[in-house]
Design a protein around this motif. Structure first.
Motif, PDB file in Angstrom:
ATOM      1  N   GLU A 134     -17.683 -19.388 -92.126  1.00 18.41           N
ATOM      2  CA  GLU A 134     -18.498 -20.340 -91.677  1.00 18.41           C
ATOM      3  C   GLU A 134     -19.179 -20.135 -90.400  1.00 18.41           C
ATOM      4  O   GLU A 134     -18.201 -19.695 -89.474  1.00 18.41           O
ATOM      5  N   GLU A 135     -20.238 -20.474 -90.146  1.00 19.07           N
ATOM      6  CA  GLU A 135     -20.984 -20.482 -88.836  1.00 19.07           C
ATOM      7  C   GLU A 135     -21.263 -21.786 -88.395  1.00 19.07           C
ATOM      8  O   GLU A 135     -22.093 -22.634 -89.242  1.00 19.07           O
ATOM      9  N   VAL A 136     -21.139 -22.229 -87.247  1.00 23.75           N
ATOM     10  CA  VAL A 136     -21.716 -23.365 -86.673  1.00 23.75           C
ATOM     11  C   VAL A 136     -22.876 -23.158 -85.784  1.00 23.75           C
ATOM     12  O   VAL A 136     -22.725 -22.408 -84.969  1.00 23.75           O
TER      13      VAL A 136
END
Length: 105
Positions: A97-99
């Motif tokens: 996941e990337e924020v």
């Protein structure tokens, strides 16, 4: 399996009434999600008795991805994404996941 309803209640298929088994035999996960897929390649159990390949490529069945929150409590919590094309995934490698932070100038 539920004996009272004679059905399988699982998060891992996009529709509980489908009449085939997808060849998805792996899954991947991130910190917050389990990622499954329902692909165009299906097991054909008739091959046990009639011979031939166990696999059937159903070009009219599109590849779907399921995002299952790790805190899911019902089928309604699962997000199914339809790719719109036939396809298969056999052995995935990684997921993350990337924020993306928004900066104001």
């Amino acid at each position: 399996f539920s004996a009272s309803t004679q059905s399988v209640n699982t998060y891992f298929v996009p529709t509980p009434t489908k009449s085939h088994v997808s060849f998805a035999h792996s899954l991947i996960h991130t910190d917050n999600y389990i990622i499954m897929w329902d692909c165009s390649v299906h097991f054909c159990t008739d091959a046990l008795f009639m011979g031939g390949s166990f696999f059937r490529n159903k070009q009219d069945y599109t590849l779907k991805f399921g995002l299952i929150p790790k805190d899911a409590t019902s089928r309604d919590d699962v997000i199914w994404i339809d790719s719109g094309v036939a396809g298969a995934i056999v052995h995935p490698l990684h997921a993350w996941e990337e924020v993306i932070e928004e900066h104001q100038d």
